[in-house]
Design a protein around this motif. Sequence first.
Motif, mmCIF file in Angstrom:
data_model
loop_
_atom_site.group_PDB
_atom_site.id
_atom_site.type_symbol
_atom_site.label_atom_id
_atom_site.label_comp_id
_atom_site.label_asym_id
_atom_site.label_seq_id
_atom_site.Cartn_x
_atom_site.Cartn_y
_atom_site.Cartn_z
ATOM 1 N N ARG A 1 0.837 -1.212 0.000
ATOM 2 C CA ARG A 1 0.000 0.000 0.000
ATOM 3 C C ARG A 1 0.866 1.255 0.000
ATOM 4 N N GLU A 2 1.847 1.292 0.880
ATOM 5 C CA GLU A 2 2.698 2.476 0.989
ATOM 6 C C GLU A 2 3.518 2.714 -0.283
ATOM 7 N N THR A 3 3.989 1.655 -0.902
ATOM 8 C CA THR A 3 4.751 1.798 -2.146
ATOM 9 C C THR A 3 3.877 2.378 -3.246
ATOM 10 N N GLN A 4 2.622 1.925 -3.315
ATOM 11 C CA GLN A 4 1.712 2.475 -4.325
ATOM 12 C C GLN A 4 1.366 3.933 -4.003
ATOM 13 N N GLU A 5 1.092 4.223 -2.736
ATOM 14 C CA GLU A 5 0.746 5.592 -2.355
ATOM 15 C C GLU A 5 1.907 6.557 -2.564
ATOM 16 N N GLU A 6 3.100 6.168 -2.161
ATOM 17 C CA GLU A 6 4.233 7.092 -2.151
ATOM 18 C C GLU A 6 4.988 7.171 -3.470
ATOM 19 N N ALA A 7 5.027 6.074 -4.234
ATOM 20 C CA ALA A 7 5.826 6.049 -5.470
ATOM 21 C C ALA A 7 5.004 5.710 -6.714
ATOM 22 N N GLY A 8 3.728 5.384 -6.522
ATOM 23 C CA GLY A 8 2.888 5.053 -7.673
ATOM 24 C C GLY A 8 3.191 3.710 -8.294
ATOM 25 N N LEU A 9 3.896 2.843 -7.567
ATOM 26 C CA LEU A 9 4.279 1.533 -8.092
ATOM 27 C C LEU A 9 3.437 0.442 -7.437
ATOM 28 N N THR A 10 2.909 -0.463 -8.258
ATOM 29 C CA THR A 10 2.096 -1.555 -7.739
ATOM 30 C C THR A 10 2.896 -2.857 -7.769
ATOM 31 N N LYS A 11 2.335 -3.898 -7.147
ATOM 32 C CA LYS A 11 3.040 -5.183 -7.161
ATOM 33 C C LYS A 11 3.186 -5.718 -8.576
ATOM 34 N N ASN A 12 2.362 -5.255 -9.509
ATOM 35 C CA ASN A 12 2.498 -5.669 -10.908
ATOM 36 C C ASN A 12 3.729 -5.062 -11.578
#
Length: 142
Positions: A52-63
């Motif tokens: 969640r934090e990676t997507q929120e802070e850097a716009g990167l998803t597990k995909n």
Amino acid sequence: MSRLQAAGLVIFRYTNQMVQFLLLQTSYGEHHWTPPKGHVDPGEDDWTTALRETQEEAGLTKNDLEIYKDVTKTLEYYVNNKRKYVVYWLAQMKNPETKVTLSDEHQDFKWLGLKEAQDLSGFADMKQMLAEFNDSALKLVK
């Protein structure tokens, strides 16, 4: 004494025969540099928080990432007289050119080689973790 729990991903890309780490500069406080990470919300586990934090802070998803759940490290330190635990996992960009999109919590980002990332992070435990994750990353890309 209460305890704080956080989680994040140490993201690297392999480009031009080099491992580069993603560090984000906070837009608050002393504007320190760290990998994407954040506090664990009530009812949330460390893994969910890291994603969640990676997507929120850097716009990167597990995909966007190849995440190595077996390459992990927990850092422990004190913040405002509270013990803080931050668990990190190593993750590789699937496409080194994928765009990083910052949230308003951060004002800048950089892709850096090991020494530059260590120098910018400034903390001994972060420097050690980056060195260990660099060794792991080099084994993974060979």
